[in-house]
Enzyme design. Sequence first.
Site, short mmCIF file in Angstrom:
data_model
loop_
_atom_site.label_atom_id
_atom_site.label_comp_id
_atom_site.label_asym_id
_atom_site.label_seq_id
_atom_site.Cartn_x
_atom_site.Cartn_y
_atom_site.Cartn_z
N HIS A 175 45.49 67.45 17.64
CA HIS A 175 44.24 68.06 17.13
C HIS A 175 44.32 68.37 15.63
O HIS A 175 43.33 68.80 15.04
CB HIS A 175 43.94 69.36 17.89
N ASP A 211 46.22 62.43 26.55
CA ASP A 211 46.02 63.87 26.77
C ASP A 211 44.60 64.08 27.31
O ASP A 211 43.70 63.29 27.03
CB ASP A 211 46.19 64.61 25.43
N HIS A 213 42.46 66.05 26.41
CA HIS A 213 41.47 66.40 25.38
C HIS A 213 41.45 65.33 24.29
O HIS A 213 42.47 64.71 24.01
CB HIS A 213 41.82 67.77 24.79
N ASP A 298 48.07 66.99 30.64
CA ASP A 298 47.13 68.00 31.13
C ASP A 298 45.93 67.41 31.87
O ASP A 298 45.06 68.15 32.32
CB ASP A 298 46.68 68.95 30.00
N TYR A 337 50.18 71.97 30.75
CA TYR A 337 50.31 73.43 30.76
C TYR A 337 50.67 74.01 32.12
O TYR A 337 50.79 75.21 32.25
CB TYR A 337 49.02 74.06 30.22
#
Length: 365
Positions: A175, A211, A213, A298, A337
């Site tokens: 990010h 990922d 995201h 995740d 996570y």
Amino acid sequence: MGDGRPRLSTPVVWTDLHRLHEPGGEVWVGLRTPGTEVPERAERIRAALAGARLVEASPQPDEAVLAVHDAALLDYLASAWREWEAAGLTRDPGQDRVVPYIFPVPSLFPAGVGPAQPAAASARAGRFAYDTMTLIGPGTWEAARAAVDAALTAADLVLAGERAAYACCRPPGHHATRSGFGGSCYLNNAAATAARLRASVDAPVAVIDVDAHHGNGTQAIFWDDPLVLTGSVHVDPGAGWFPHFLGFADETGVSGTNRNLPLAPGSGDDEWLEAVRSLAGWARAGGAEALVVALGVDAAACDPESPLAVSAAGFRSAGRELGALGLPTVLVQEGGYDLETIGELVREVLLGVEEGLRGASERRQ
Ligand SMILES: [Zn+2]
């Protein structure tokens, strides 16, 4: 060894320095919440990969970081905590992490006027942070810098002849943009890796981000670079997920070298693997000669941070698809996570990559 489990041959790059980064939670909708990007994540991964060859991250020159980040961001991150403390903010008002409160968004400025350098330490964070969730503590800079070292050490192993290498990077990086940090990321480990590979192989390099995201930082860094293909499969930001403002399918980069495949919440192995396969085919068609996998796990059904529903077998299959490209491959840890499963999921991907690479070299013979 001796437990009947297949043994990993992929080297695992590690640094103890990740432990220095204790975000101490995050500020979300104005409240301090516990947060899930905790040191235990990396420790669980390492435990699950026991038996693999462990390689210590070796220090890398700043130039390798400056290839993908502005010097101003590095200067800020390196001094942020010291300045925060020196300004007395840990005593009054008693904030034990760097937290931004004012953001110089474009709407603040008349045409031709840009943000001034703020005098107050409390204001400086908003110049570089784009959210309030990515807190800086006493050891954040050292850990973030060491995570880049780990990723680049893995890149060097591959450039020296390893077919694949895995960097257990923490904090994660995908990010982080050229001049901004957020989403629990400070420096973009995968981007620095891609830049090093691109400089060495003198051919297109692909970053495939699995990922849950959108890899917005990597997309932004290579937006106008025709030699780095950036592909990301992630939960649809249009359905209300981070990073909310981007990650859509119509973001294709200046020369068509960016590809986003957003998935509906609830998507499982079928949809996710189809997207991974599609990104792998796209990288092959684009002539990629090296691969960086931004490896968040995740998207797992059990993960608390995303609504995707990928199984352990799905992660193994994804690894196989990516390995089947037969490219020199660096896997860089991003999110994931669920502490109970994070290590095993990473292990499944690595085993899958090894299987895919073996298949690719047999096909070539
Ligand atoms: Zn994520």
